[in-house]
Scaffold this active site. Structure first.
Site, mmCIF file in Angstrom:
data_model
loop_
_atom_site.group_PDB
_atom_site.id
_atom_site.type_symbol
_atom_site.label_atom_id
_atom_site.label_comp_id
_atom_site.label_asym_id
_atom_site.label_seq_id
_atom_site.Cartn_x
_atom_site.Cartn_y
_atom_site.Cartn_z
ATOM 1 C CB SER A 35 -0.921 0.014 1.215
ATOM 2 O OG SER A 35 -1.727 -1.133 1.188
ATOM 3 C CG ASP A 84 -10.387 -3.364 1.762
ATOM 4 O OD1 ASP A 84 -10.363 -2.412 0.953
ATOM 5 O OD2 ASP A 84 -9.898 -3.305 2.914
ATOM 6 C CG HIS A 115 -12.090 0.614 4.383
ATOM 7 N ND1 HIS A 115 -11.279 0.740 5.494
ATOM 8 C CD2 HIS A 115 -11.479 -0.294 3.586
ATOM 9 C CE1 HIS A 115 -10.211 -0.050 5.349
ATOM 10 N NE2 HIS A 115 -10.311 -0.697 4.196
ATOM 11 C CB CYS A 154 -9.975 1.986 1.296
ATOM 12 S SG CYS A 154 -11.244 1.194 0.297
#
Lengths: 378, 676
Positions: free
Chosen positions: B339, B378, B384, B397
């Protein structure tokens, strides 16, 4: 065998006596005797340089035998055939140089040797003979002295192979090939004005070239010209060889008594630096004998050149004799610290096959030129 | 009329011309022979006595003199690499009778190892007779043990020498590198003359890449020695007159240049400590100029053991260690960025005006491509809820970025990654950097041999959006990209060397930062991404919040977690090990202070679990160390001194001011600028 003079048609030949087959053999006794004297002296020095080991001398005598065969073969070929073959020979050697270049490119290794399976040899050695022959061939039916355009062609003939050899990289041999060719041109009677002009041009060009060079290139040239400035590298050999020569004194330390050579201080003592071994063990006296023998060869060669009857033979004989002297001078000069170090063996003395055989072949050509003269009516 | 006849060969004239040339040649031959004879007379008659003395029982020996290796300083003048006096066991090949017997006897005395016998014998034989070959360093006991038995070893001697010493040991090893004995392989790539007296050569890091600067120039002295090698005359001795009569030459070596690194050893030590016990890497870069402030890869190794002459078996153990301490993870470790790519793609969304950029999406916890059933999940199974771009970065997210990736398409993702320097070495001035992988249609076409693998699938675009799939980055690339992000697009080539100091004149030559092509984006877009990254550490749902609680400075960060979905093929099966090695890699990137960034950090912890749990706390420690008040003041003081020097161009810096202020990192850390 006894020496005899035989009348045969319109030719006079010095031949060997004995069986009829040998009677027509062309030899040049003064040449052959001197050659053997030098080679014999070489054996004696080589034995000592090799640490009193006979096998090196044995190998050298095999090379001398092959050299003798080359001498005899070349001596039987009349110069006019040599002249006819010259362009082909020149082109062939140029081709071989190219082959070595390409092969070296692929193999990423040393680019001097051509492996023919049985023997390996350096095409650059052949070029030492092929270049002056080509020059002599080019000039043989032209009016001497050569004109300016002719000179330009000759420069190409000489500098192309010399450049290729220098690229190998073997700068020493490249310079020798160039000098062999240039000596031939000088013998052909280039006017003094042109020689002076080129000399002046070189004098002007040198500083310009010097200024345009990079620092490291200048450093390399300086080391080349003055190896003693680099005592950890090239200078080591020269320092040791000067000690060997100087400590020999007038009469030398005596055969097998050279300490520099025997304590292995002297590098390449059986090849390029054998002159120093001789100097150490036989002194100035021994060297003088050797130098006199060399001068006899050169003198005989120049005599043959003057006696020769056509332009090709004349130029070739003169070039061979003078080039031979250049070898002697360059080697002795290098070993005694007069000249930069280039890998040139001492003719007929240093251990090594290619040099021995090509030199003997060259002297065979001299013998042939002298032996195949036609008797002219005065 | 005469002209016409010139075309015919005039044999008589030619012969005369040739004859005159031969005569001239003969004269030259005689003259040159005369020159040769004169030279021989000079050597053999006039200088006979000198050469005779030299050859009979005296010899002129050339002893090469080693240059002193340049020192390495950090940006505040702390010494990172210096030279300490030591004893060396040396061999002089020409004076040794039986090399194998001599080595065997040394082995009995415990001075060399039996396992090294063949290597040392080769080493000695590969040198020329007069060269002094260094066998190994001795400690004082060993030196004493040899000294009393010296007479039994002709050609073997001890000499004083210098050994390279790294006061910070393991902490600096991967950035600075180390020197080791010159191997036969090294001999092939160096000028042997320049190294005639040198025993060690830079093997990795700064020591390797600035070898030419650090090494210096070899010198030599001529000595007169007798047949046993005893020195009879030395130009360095008092008997100058006698030396002069021998024309003995001495050329002193020129010491190597000192180099000043961008590293801040204080930060480097803190970073090394923060990574203790983990396999991983952390790099800190100054976004304003590309200076690498800290570069650590753990586990590390002790460069002093290598410089001191590590035995073969020890070296083999070090190399065979499963944790690979010799492997520089900071430059050569390639990891999926996870991420941490989201801020970069977020910027792309704004700049390329993706429809998603200003849209709230609803995150159900998974994403499916239209017409496909495969669910891209996810990390938060329940989803989320509604998120916008900022929220997607703050909470990390995945679904938002799956959609964004599909919207932008792989070509734009590729462009974005490459703009920030991923997919190519950053050009840091030490060797061993890997390029990583930025996947693209073209890359896939070239990389895979099978035609069916060469096609780019839409699903691969989806996972590229969250830094998974084929994407691989090095920690250094990550730190560099973070620095570019922090500097709002201004990009500098990361560098370690910031100055070189001439060891003789003490003039310091400061290097200018090397700007790279800037990343262009509008000011508000940079601000939006910076704001989102601050949210990561400040917002209640921020993934990096817990690690950054209570900082006195504002941190902009981003967590990353990279799945290790395959066990490396060559790894052997070991139940305990494999379990641990299958855990996720934790990543964290950050810069601070967010409003005016002075430092950008990237941390990668192998198999550490998540980015927020494993990597962010490490980054916190690094940032705390950087902004620690007391040290910051001291650094500022030394730093301004350095910057002042740089600005004013004043030479002769007073290094080492900081050393006392900080207290020694190790007992030897007190070393200051040793005058030579």
């Amino acid at each position: 065998m006894s020496l005899g003079s035989v009348e045969w048609g319109d030719k006079t030949r010095k031949t060997l006596g004995g069986p009829p087959l040998l009677r027509n053999l062309v030899v040049d006794m003064p040449l052959l005797v001197t050659l053997f004297a030098i080679a014999g002296l070489g054996f004696v020095v080589l034995y000592s340089a090799n640490g009193e080991d006979l096998s090196g001398v044995a190998r050298q005598s095999v090379r001398l035998s092959v050299g003798l065969a080359a001498f005899l073969v070349m001596a039987q070929i009349p110069p006019r055939y040599l002249r006819l073959w010259t362009p082909w020979l020149y082109c062939a050697v140029l081709g071989l140089l190219l082959a070595v270049m390409v092969e070296g490119e692929i193999g990423k290794g040393a680019q001097r040797w051509l492996d023919l399976g049985v023997v390996r040899f350096q095409p650059s050695e052949l070029m030492k003979l092929a270049a002056p022959m080509m020059v002599a061939w080019f000039l043989h039916d032209r009016t001497l002295p050569p004109t300016m355009p002719q000179l330009l062609v000759l420069m190409l003939v000489i500098l192309v192979p010399a450049g290729m050899i220098a690229e190998q990289p073997d700068l020493g041999t490249g310079l020798l090939v160039a000098s062999a060719g240039i000596l031939t041109v000088l013998l052909a009677g280039v006017s003094v004005r042109i020689i002076a002009g080129i000399g002046a041009l070189a004098l002007v060009a040198a500083p310009v070239l010097w200024v345009s060079m990079m620092d490291y290139q200048r450093a390399r040239v300086m080391t080349f010209l003055n190896p003693e400035s680099d005592p950890l590298g090239a200078g080591y050999n020269i320092i040791q060889s000067k000690i060997a020569i100087g400590s020999g004194g007038m009469f030398g330390k005596g055969w097998l008594n050279g300490t520099q050579a025997h304590l292995e201080f002297l590098p390449e003592r059986s090849t390029d630096f054998i002159f120093a071994v001789m100097a150490e063990e036989f002194g100035l006296l021994g060297l003088s004998v050797l130098l006199v023998l060399y001068l006899v060869l050169v003198g005989r060669g120049l005599y043959i050149a003057v006696q020769a009857q056509d332009t090709f033979s004349r130029l070739l004989a003169g070039a061979i004799s003078l080039t031979f002297f250049v070898y002697v001078f360059v080697n002795a000069g290098m070993v005694s610290g007069l000249l930069p170090v280039v890998g040139v063996p001492l003719p007929l003395v240093s251990a090594g096959g290619t040099s021995m055989v090509t030199l003997m072949a060259c002297f065979g050509i001299l013998a042939s030129i002298h032996g195949h003269r036609k008797l002219l009516a005065a | 009329m005469a002209k016409r006849f010139q075309k015919l060969k005039d044999h008589w004239r030619e012969q005369r011309l040739f004859f005159s040339r031969v005569i001239a040649a003969a004269v030259v031959v005689v003259l040159l022979t005369g020159v040769l004879v004169a030279r021989l007379v000079h050597l053999q008659v006039i200088e006979y006595q000198r050469f005779s003395d030299l050859s009979q029982d005296n010899r002129l020996r050339i002893e090469p003199l080693a240059p002193t290796r340049g020192l390495i300083f950090d940006r505040n003048g702390l010494i990172i690499a210096e030279n300490l006096p030591t004893w060396q066991l040396v061999a002089i090949p020409e004076q040794i009778g039986d090399l194998d017997a001599a080595l065997a006897e040394l082995e009995e005395l415990g001075l060399v190892e039996a396992s090294e016998h063949a290597v040392l014998a080769d080493l000695v034989r590969s040198h020329r007779g007069f060269e002094r070959v260094k066998l190994r360093n001795l400690n004082e006991t060993q030196a004493a043990r040899f000294a009393v038995r010296r007479h039994r070893f002709p050609g073997i001697d001890i000499q004083e020498g210098l050994v390279r010493y790294y006061p910070f040991g393991e902490a600096s090893a991967h950035a600075v590198g180390y020197v080791g004995s010159i191997s036969t392989r090294d001999l092939e790539r160096i000028d042997r003359r320049a190294y005639a007296a040198t025993s060690h050569i830079g093997k990795t890091g700064i020591e390797r890449s600035y070898e030419d600067l650090l090494h210096g120039q070899v010198g030599y002295r001529q000595q007169v020695v007798n047949a046993q090698g005893r020195i009879l005359l030395d130009p360095a001795s008092a008997d100058a007159q006698a030396s002069a009569s021998w024309e003995l030459e001495t050329k002193w070596p020129v010491p190597g240049d000192n180099v000043v690194l961008s590293l801040d050893m204080r930060l480097q030590l803190a970073t090394h400590e923060a990574l203790a016990g983990a396999r991983g890497a952390a790099i800190a870069i100054d976004p304003a100029n590309g200076d690498v402030l800290a570069l650590v890869s753990t586990p590390s190794f002790d460069p002093n053991r290598l410089a001191g002459g590590l035995s073969r078996s020890d070296f083999a153990t070090l190399n065979a260690d499963l944790d690979m301490p010799m492997f520089n993870r900071a430059l050569a470790g390639q990891y999926p960025p996870g991420s941490t790519v989201k801020p970069f793609f977020g910027l792309a969304a704004l700049q390329l005006e993706s429809s998603l950029a200003h849209e709230d999406i609803s995150c159900p916890g998974f994403f499916t491509l239209p017409g496909h059933s495969h669910r891209y999940r996810d990390w938060r199974p329940q989803g989320h809820g509604p998120v916008d771009l900022r929220g997607a970065i703050v909470q990390s997210c995945d679904v938002y970025f799956y959609r964004l990736a599909v919207d932008l398409g792989i070509d734009r993702l590729e462009q974005t990654m490459k703009a920030f320097g991923f997919g190519a070495p950053t050009g840091l001035d030490i060797m061993g950097e890997r390029a990583g992988v930025v996947p693209s249609r073209e890359w896939k076409r070239e990389y895979f041999p099978q035609p069916e693998d060469k096609v780019w699938f839409p699903g691969e675009t989806v996972i590229t959006g969250i830094g998974q799939g084929f994407t691989l980055v090095t920690p250094l690339q990550l730190a560099h990209a973070t620095a570019v992000l922090a500097a709002r697009g201004a990009s500098y080539q990361p560098r370690l060397l910031i100055g070189t100091e001439d060891a003789v004149s003490r003039d310091v030559d400061w290097a200018e930062p090397a700007p790279l092509g800037a990343v262009e984006a509008s000011e508000e877009h940079w601000a939006a991404i910076h704001d989102a990254m601050v949210g990561v550490t400040k917002d209640l749902r921020g993934s990096g919040r817990t690690s950054m609680l209570g900082t006195s400075y504002v941190v902009a960060g981003k967590t990353g977690t990279a799945q290790v979905f395959t066990v490396a093929q060559e790894e052997k099966y070991d139940a305990d090990e494999v379990d641990e090695r299958l855990r996720d890699h934790g990543l964290f990137i950050a810069f601070a202070p967010a409003e005016a960034p002075r430092i950008a950090v990237a941390v990668v912890i192998e198999n550490g679990g998540g980015g927020s749990s494993a990597a962010a706390p490490v980054a916190r420690k690094i940032l705390d160390a950087y902004f620690a008040e007391g040290v910051e003041a001291a650094a500022a003081e030394a730093g301004t001194a350095a910057i002042g020097r740089r600005a004013a161009g004043i030479s002769a810096p007073s290094f080492g001011a900081l050393a006392a202020a900080l207290g020694p990192a190790e007992p030897q850390g007190e070393a200051t600028h040793v005058p030579r």
